[in-house]
Each structure stands twice: as C-alpha cells, then as structure tokens.
Design a protein around this motif. Structure first.
Motif, short mmCIF file in Angstrom:
data_model
loop_
_atom_site.label_atom_id
_atom_site.label_comp_id
_atom_site.label_asym_id
_atom_site.label_seq_id
_atom_site.Cartn_x
_atom_site.Cartn_y
_atom_site.Cartn_z
N ILE A 108 54.93 59.43 74.30
CA ILE A 108 54.34 60.16 73.16
C ILE A 108 52.84 59.90 73.10
CG2 ILE A 108 54.29 60.33 70.64
CD1 ILE A 108 57.28 59.65 70.69
N LEU A 112 63.50 63.62 71.48
CA LEU A 112 64.21 64.11 70.30
C LEU A 112 65.15 65.29 70.62
CD1 LEU A 112 61.26 64.17 67.73
CD2 LEU A 112 62.97 62.38 67.99
N ASP A 139 55.40 70.50 70.44
CA ASP A 139 54.82 69.51 69.53
C ASP A 139 55.46 68.14 69.63
OD1 ASP A 139 53.37 71.61 68.73
OD2 ASP A 139 54.34 71.89 66.78
N ARG A 142 53.35 55.68 64.08
CA ARG A 142 52.24 55.91 63.17
C ARG A 142 51.09 54.93 63.40
NH1 ARG A 142 54.10 56.88 57.19
NH2 ARG A 142 55.18 58.69 58.00
N TYR A 170 50.75 63.11 73.64
CA TYR A 170 50.43 63.74 72.36
C TYR A 170 49.34 63.03 71.58
CZ TYR A 170 54.68 66.36 73.23
OH TYR A 170 55.62 67.16 73.79
N LEU A 171 49.57 61.71 71.37
CA LEU A 171 48.66 61.01 70.46
C LEU A 171 47.26 60.86 71.04
CD1 LEU A 171 51.13 58.27 69.19
CD2 LEU A 171 50.74 60.57 68.29
N PRO A 226 63.36 56.00 60.41
CA PRO A 226 62.26 55.12 60.01
C PRO A 226 60.93 55.88 59.95
CG PRO A 226 63.38 54.35 62.01
CD PRO A 226 63.92 55.69 61.71
N PRO A 227 59.92 55.29 59.33
CA PRO A 227 58.63 55.97 59.22
C PRO A 227 58.01 56.20 60.60
CG PRO A 227 58.69 54.00 57.84
CD PRO A 227 59.92 53.98 58.68
N GLY A 228 57.27 57.28 60.71
CA GLY A 228 56.50 57.51 61.93
C GLY A 228 57.28 58.01 63.13
N VAL A 229 58.53 58.46 62.91
CA VAL A 229 59.28 58.96 64.06
C VAL A 229 59.19 60.48 64.18
CG1 VAL A 229 60.87 57.04 64.21
CG2 VAL A 229 61.43 58.97 62.74
N GLY A 230 58.38 61.09 63.33
CA GLY A 230 58.11 62.51 63.52
C GLY A 230 58.86 63.44 62.59
N LYS A 231 59.36 62.94 61.46
CA LYS A 231 60.11 63.80 60.54
C LYS A 231 59.20 64.88 59.95
CE LYS A 231 61.32 60.28 58.00
NZ LYS A 231 60.70 59.17 58.76
N THR A 232 58.07 64.44 59.42
CA THR A 232 57.15 65.38 58.81
C THR A 232 56.65 66.37 59.84
OG1 THR A 232 56.40 63.44 57.64
CG2 THR A 232 55.20 65.45 57.24
N SER A 233 56.38 65.83 60.99
CA SER A 233 55.78 66.67 62.01
C SER A 233 56.79 67.72 62.51
CB SER A 233 55.21 65.73 63.07
OG SER A 233 55.48 66.15 64.33
N TYR A 272 61.89 54.71 68.31
CA TYR A 272 61.51 55.01 69.68
C TYR A 272 61.54 53.75 70.53
CZ TYR A 272 59.82 59.55 68.07
OH TYR A 272 59.73 60.80 67.55
N LYS A 289 45.28 64.12 71.08
CA LYS A 289 44.96 64.47 69.70
C LYS A 289 43.79 63.65 69.18
CE LYS A 289 47.71 64.28 65.56
NZ LYS A 289 49.12 64.04 65.17
P1 ADP Z 1 57.46 60.55 59.64
O1 ADP Z 1 57.37 61.78 58.84
O2 ADP Z 1 58.78 60.38 60.31
O3 ADP Z 1 57.08 59.31 58.90
P2 ADP Z 1 55.33 61.72 61.12
O4 ADP Z 1 55.92 63.04 61.32
O5 ADP Z 1 54.27 61.59 60.09
O6 ADP Z 1 56.44 60.65 60.84
O7 ADP Z 1 54.77 61.18 62.51
C1 ADP Z 1 53.65 60.37 62.67
C2 ADP Z 1 52.82 60.82 63.84
O8 ADP Z 1 53.53 60.63 65.04
C3 ADP Z 1 52.47 62.28 63.77
O9 ADP Z 1 51.15 62.45 64.17
C4 ADP Z 1 53.43 62.91 64.77
O10 ADP Z 1 52.88 64.06 65.33
C5 ADP Z 1 53.60 61.83 65.79
N1 ADP Z 1 54.90 61.91 66.43
C6 ADP Z 1 56.04 61.37 66.00
N2 ADP Z 1 57.07 61.62 66.83
C7 ADP Z 1 56.56 62.36 67.85
C8 ADP Z 1 57.13 62.93 69.03
N3 ADP Z 1 58.40 62.80 69.34
N4 ADP Z 1 56.30 63.62 69.82
C9 ADP Z 1 55.02 63.75 69.53
N5 ADP Z 1 54.41 63.24 68.46
C10 ADP Z 1 55.17 62.54 67.60
#
Ligand code: ADP
Length: 770
Positions: free
Chosen positions: A498, A323, A319, A539, A502-503, A353-360, A490, A506
């Motif tokens: 990425i 990282l 996924d 993001r 991935y993006l 920071p936002p959008g670096v994949g924490k939630t994911s 990043y 998707k």
């Molecule tokens: P955060 O929670 O840090 O604000 P998100 O987890 O919402 O960020 O990530 C935003 C988007 O970027 C999601 O669709 C996530 O899958 C994608 N993303 C972030 N980092 C990566 C990564 N290292 N590899 C693949 N996709 C990533």
C-alpha cells in the motif's frame, strides 16, 4: 335693619363685599335700576341669577342673598351698553320685593356678626390654615397671581380674607353663591376650605394625567423620530425599503426555487412574520437564518446515479490495494441495488480497525455511483438533538447532522457515510441511536423530520453506509439493520505494498515533489512500518511517509539539491530515533513465562504472562489490571491444575504450601476476555513443575475446568502480531482451524500451527521437554 334698594340681577357673576369690579349692563331693566341708584346715594343691591341665560328674570330666578354695593363709576359704551364699576359693601338677604316694574326694588336686611365674640385662637388657626391651603392651590393652579396669596396673608379681617380668596378662585356661580350665602365667617371659612381642598385634588389629578399624557406623547414622538432616522439611513445606504425589500427578494427566490408545497407555505409564513418585526431585531435574524436553511437544502436537486459494475470494480481496484473480499462484497451489494432499483434492504457496515481504508472505500463507492459524498462523524454523539436538531425556541439552535450533511452534499441522493457508529452513546438527553434508526429505516425515512426544520425531508434517495471499529458497542436494533463487511488488519506485506503503490505517490504529490526528487526503496518503507508505526491500518504510516516527504522538500529547497535518497541507514535523520522496538519473543526459554495473543481494536498483539511461586498457604494473587473474565480464567486454570496434579507430575499439596502470583505486564492492552485461559494455565504449570516454556511458542484459547480448549475470535490479527514478534509456533483451539485460511499466504508459510482440543496437547507443545 332693613334697607330699600334698587335690585340688579347679575348673570354669571357674584360680587363679594370688599371687592371692586367692572361689569357691563345692557338690559333695560338693569339700566333703570342703575339710574335709580345714581339718583339716590349710589347704593344698589346686586344679586346673581340662578341661570345666566334667563333674559328677564322674575323673583324666583334670582338667589336670595346678594351684596349691597356702591356704584363708583358709569361709562357709556357703544349702543346702550353701560360699563359699571362697583364696590361690594356687605352681604344682605332679600326680605321683600317692593316693586317689579320698570325695575326691581327690594327690601333687604344686612347680616351682622360680632367678630369679637369668636375665640381668637380658633379664628387665627382657621385663617392660617386657609391661607396655607390657598397658597398650595395658587402654586398648583398657576392661574392666580402669587401676589394675591401674599396680600391675603396680611389681611386681619377674617371675613374679608375668605371673601377675597373666594373671589380669586375660578369657581362656579353656585359655589360662589354658597360662600356668599354664609353669614357666619368661621363656617364660611370651613366651606371655603372644603371647596379649595376639592379643587386642589382635582388640580392634582389633572396634573398627573397631564404628565402621563405628556410622557406618552414624548415616547411616541421619540420612536417616530428614530424610525424616521432609520428610514433615512436605509435610504442613504441604497436599501430603499429595508425589510420589505428583503422580503420581496426572498419571494422572488421562492418562485424560482420550486420548493415542496409545505416548505413554500412555511417560508411565506415566516416572511410574513419577518415583515412585522422591527428591523434589526434578534428574532428577525433567527427567521432569516431559518429561511436561508430552507432555501439551501437540495429539495429537488439530485445527481444522475449510474450503476456500472465494471466501472465500479475498476474504481475500487484503482484506489485500493488488496481487500479482495471486501471489494467483492461491495460489487455484489451494488448488483442487488441495481436489480431492485431501490435502496431498501440492509445498510452496509464496514467494520475494522482504524486506518484500514473504510472511509476511503466509501469515497470510492460514491465516486463509482456518481453520488456526492458526505461524512457524518458519530464519534462522541450523545444527544438525540445532534442527529435531529434543536427546536427553534432555543437560542442559536441549528438543524441536526443529517440535514446539515444534505446541505453540504448539495444533492438529495448523496452517499452519506455514518462514521464510527459504534462510538455513539446515550445519556439523559435522549438516545441518538433511536433517531439513527429512523434515519436508516426505509419505511420511515421518506419523511424525516428535523426539530429545527419542522418540515419533512425525504431521505429515501440517500445511500447510507456506516463504519465501526467493533460490533460490540453498536446497539442491537441498529446492528440488525446492517450487513457487516469486516476489514482486518494489514500484514507488513500489505502495508509495504500500500505504501509503495498508493501512499508514497500520494504524499510525494501533496508535498510538491516528483518521483525523481525522492528515492526510497521498499526495505526502507518496511523499516518505517516496523520501527515508526504500530497499528492495524496505515494511517500513521501515511503520516510518517508524509513527514519524510516534507523533510525532503525542505532539503531540496534549502540545499538546492535535485535528488534526495532516503535509506535504512539515514532514516533516523528524517524521522528521529526509532519509536518502537520490535517486541521480539523472549531471549531464552524461561520457567513461568508464557506468551499469549491478544486482540485489540487496533490489531493484534502479543501478551507475556508471568507466574511466580512463593512459600505461603495457597493464595492466588492477580495483578496487571485484569478484567473479571480474565480473573475467572485464572481460577479455572488453577482448578484444572489441581485436579490433574498427578498426570502433570506436580506436588499435590502445592496449594497448601505455596502462594501463586500471576502478573500480566504491558499496560496498553485491554486485559479482559477468556482467550488467555490456556496461556495462564501453561505459565502456572511451568512455574509449578519447573519446566521452561518455549520462547518460540505463542498461544490463544479458552480453558474449561476439565482442560478442554474452546475457540476464540480475532485469530488473523493475533497471528499477524505473533509473526511480527518472531514467533514460530502458534497453538490455537481446534475449532479455529478454519480461520487459518484467512491468514495471508506468506505469513502462513513461515509459521507452524498446532490445533489443540485439550490442555495436554497445549502443554506437550509449549513446554520444553526436560
Ligand atoms: P479508516 O476509515 O478505516 O479509518 P481510511 O479510509 O481513513 O481508514 O484510511 C487511511 C488512509 O489509508 C487513507 O489515505 C487510505 O486511502 C489509505 N488506505 C487504507 N487502505 C488502503 C488500501 N487497501 N489501499 C490503498 N490505500 C489505503
């Protein structure tokens, strides 16, 4: 004058003068008295018995005063009974009983009153009063014909008026006797008035009671009627017994649900209350919602956890790009969790920071462990009751976010992501952080109590994970319980990877396209990264790519194309004109302008610092919304320069002749913190000495009064920003040298790093040699 007359005792009856009335006579003694009267002049003395039930009254059993009457008619009825019609003539008092057997003969004396001797006005007043009171009484009682009242008002003789009235009111024998016994007409009226007043009052009270009783009966009947109607409607709708049927259903559910004992008791109690509520009441629906909540919670539902490190690694790898460190830390964490076989210990906190994949990442962990995933957003939570719920006494109260999340998860061992835990704040309504502490504390959370639920819920099987943008605003006690895993911004390289891996796939899928429909190369993606986004994470990049995909989908459908190629040159067609200009280094070397580096929660940035000199008297002016720490840095830099004037070849008396104005443009960057110290000093020295600062150099570091350079944080983000801006040389504190390793290889290779321990090294490298 005395008269001798046969005497007839009356039972329960009083005859007044001027009255004509019937009564039946059966007693032998009475019949004999009647016969005697008929033989003579038909005159007879009628007097009431004291007790109507006495059969053969003696002298003592009759009243003293009676009425001399004339027998008008006799009628023989069946048996020995005779019906008599008599007319009252005048009241008289018994003086003597002359004969006792076979019937009474008495000597009686009539009472005489000369009416003319009364004061006529007084008589009239009393009479009017009596008549009017009597009229009221007639109206109220409804038992006397209104005609009687009319007749009475027309009679002149005052004595007669009172007698007629007394005769027409249903009074007790004693009361009638009282009126009869009064010979004096005025006093008789007074007595009569008193009695009528009394009677009227009793009637009024009676009437009052009557209306009250009637009202009550009406209400009871109305309610009964309505209830019957509801029943009928419910029957019609097929709901045979309304509430009780519903309660039965709940009870049947309860048997199957297998709730903990305490919860079961609570449900039963609430159902009992529900039965007692009138159907359709608001309280009833509150109870239903509450009971539904209890049923909906996963008290004993859980998913089978499965910690397979190889599988977890695979999922994380699948996924997420890069990282490496983060993935490693997570695998370690899971290994410990597996060995210990419980969840006690620190909570993971992903910071970045936002959008670096924490939630994911959190989602991937849940997937790897076979736990359900729920996210609780804590951003902006100020109130303890948002975590712990509102008590049920409030209208519309609800459980807090923890309990709601468990319901959403549908199992009692989900992975609960507490997102943005650094954005919680407290106010007068209580501190959500302390509630959070209880949630996260393994010693306490096996019996977490929500205010709404009022039942303990075991949270110890849930796996908590938190995220934050920065650690600074996380309350200390919470932070102490966490194991921090930092995620940094990043690089362009990361983002491009990425996006491609991935993006893009998707978004292509999300927008109903296939790989063949859209041709876009990495160069174009890099343009999106550089000219359409400015962020630490990906993001917005994902959003922009999504936007391209949507536009492509539209072209394919409306223009009936099969393939659309997006290139650097036609990108603006899809995303509009470029949003960001690359913030390149200054065009040429300038005097008084130095480039610093700043850290922000959304990544690093470059920061231009400008210094101007004017004739004046040594004033230091600072503009550009600087924070206190930055202002102090400027003063420290000033002091350092003044103390080093000779070495720096600056005119020592500059502070007496010149004003110095420092300005830091660029509104979006927060300007507080010590790390701009050496940049401020460099710009000032350049302005004072007239030597330009190299445009290819950027710097970061705290300055002391003696010109030492102290370490700073966020080096990686800052360096990435500098690289993006086309900087070639970075001056950094010598103590930050170790952090250079964290910088991605490709970036590191294209930059020159100068580790400075004092200001002299900084100036030597930053200033263009004159
Ligand atoms: P955060 O929670 O840090 O604000 P998100 O987890 O919402 O960020 O990530 C935003 C988007 O970027 C999601 O669709 C996530 O899958 C994608 N993303 C972030 N980092 C990566 C990564 N290292 N590899 C693949 N996709 C990533």
């Amino acid at each position: 004058m005395a008269k001798t007359l046969p005497l007839l005792p009356l039972r329960g009856l009083t005859v007044f003068p001027f009255m004509t009335l019937y009564f039946d006579v059966g007693r032998e003694k009475s019949i004999k008295a009647l016969e005697e009267a008929m033989i003579n002049d038909q005159m007879i003395f009628l007097v009431a018995q004291k007790d109507a039930s006495t059969d053969s009254p003696g002298e003592g059993d009759i009243f003293n005063i009676g009425t001399i009457s004339k027998v008008k008619q006799l009628l023989k009825l069946q048996g020995d009974t005779i019906r008599v019609l008599v007319e009252g003539i005048s009241r008289a008092e018994v003086k003597n009983i002359i004969q006792r057997e076979p019937f009474f003969i008495a000597e009686v004396v009539e009472g005489h009153m000369e009416e003319e001797s009364f004061e006529p006005n007084e008589v009239e007043a009393l009479k009017r009063r009596l008549v009017s009171v009597f009229e009221d009484y007639v109206k109220l009682s409804g038992k006397v014909s209104p005609d009687t009242a009319l007749t009475v008002s027309e009679i002149e003789n005052i004595s007669q008026v009172s007698d007629i009235i007394a005769n027409n009111i249903p009074l007790k024998v004693e009361q009638k006797q009282e009126i009869l016994s009064e010979f004096h007409p005025l006093r008789r009226i007074e007595r009569l008035l008193k009695i009528i007043y009394q009677e009227t009052e009793i009637l009024e009270i009676e009437k009052d009671i009557n209306t009250k009783v009637r009202k009550q009966i009406d209400k009871v009947q109305k309610e009964y009627y309505l209830r019957e109607q509801i029943k009928a409607i419910q029957n019609e709708l097929g709901d045979r017994d309304g509430v009780s049927g519903e309660v039965e259903e709940y009870k049947a559910r309860l048997e199957k649900a297998g709730l903990p004992e305490e919860a079961e008791k609570k449900v039963l109690k609430e159902l009992d209350r529900l039965l007692k509520m009138p159907s359709g009441s608001a309280e009833g629906s509150v109870i239903r919602t509450y009971v539904d909540w209890i049923f909906d919670l996963p008290w004993n539902k859980s998913t089978q956890e499965d910690i397979d490190l190889a599988k977890a690694e695979e999922i994380l790898e699948q996924d997420h790009y890069g990282l490496a460190k983060v993935k490693e830390r997570i695998i370690e964490y899971l290994a410990v969790h597996k060995l210990k076989n419980n969840l006690r210990g620190p909570i993971l906190c992903l910071v970045g920071p936002p959008g670096v994949g924490k939630t994911s990442i959190a989602k991937s962990i849940a997937k790897a462990l076979n736990r359900n995933y729920v996210r609780i957003s804590l951003g902006g939570v100020k109130d303890e009751s948002e975590i712990r719920g509102h008590r049920r006494t409030y209208v519309g109260s609800m459980p807090g976010r923890i309990i709601s999340a468990l319901k959403q998860a549908g199992s009692n061992n989900p992975l609960i992501l507490l997102d943005e835990i650094d954005k919680m704040s407290s106010d007068f309504r209580g501190d959500p952080a302390s509630a959070m502490l209880e949630v996260l504390d393994a010693e306490q959370n096996f019996a977490f109590r929500d205010h709404y639920l009022e039942l303990p819920f075991n949270l110890s099987n849930a796996l908590f994970l938190t995220t934050a943008n920065s650690l600074e605003t996380i309350p200390r006690p919470l932070l102490d319980r966490m194991e921090v895993i930092p995620l940094s911004s990043y690089t362009e390289e990361d983002k491009a990877n990425i996006a491609m891996k991935y993006l893009l796939p998707k978004q292509i899928e999300l927008n109903g396209l296939t790989r063949k429909n859209l041709k876009i190369d990495e160069e174009t993606i890099r343009d999106i990264i550089n000219f359409y986004t400015r962020e630490a994470g990906v993001r917005n990049l994902e959003r922009e790519i999504g936007s391209v995909c949507r536009k492509v989908a539209k072209t394919i459908v409306s223009e009936n194309k099969r393939v659309v190629t997006v290139t650097k040159s036609n990108l603006e067609k899809y995303l509009g004109i470029k949003k960001y200009r690359f913030d390149f280094a200054n065009e040429k070397d300038q005097v008084g302008i130095a480039t610093g580096l700043a850290w922000t929660p959304v990544g690093g940035d470059t920061l231009s610092i400008e210094v101007n000199l004017m004739n004046g008297n040594g004033k230091l002016e600072l503009t550009g919304h600087l924070g206190d720490v930055m202002k102090e840095s400027a003063r420290a830099a000033m002091s350092y320069i003044r103390s080093e004037c000779k070495d720096l070849k600056i005119d020592e008396s500059f502070y007496e002749k010149k004003d110095i104005h420092i300005h830091v443009p660029e509104g979006a960057i927060p300007k507080d913190g010590p790390s701009a110290g050496i940049t401020l000093a460099t710009a000032m020295v350049s302005a004072l000495s007239g030597i330009p600062v190299s445009r290819k150099v950027a710097m970061t570091g705290e300055i002391t009064l003696r010109g030492r350079v102290l370490p700073i944080g966020g080096l990686k983000e800052k360096v990435l920003a500098a690289h993006r801006a086309g900087i070639e040389t970075i001056i950094l504190p010598v103590d930050n040298k170790k952090d250079i390793d964290e910088i991605p290889e490709n970036v590191r290779a294209s930059l020159k790093f100068i580790c400075a321990s004092d200001m002299k090294t900084v100036l030597k490298n930053a200033l263009v040699k004159a």
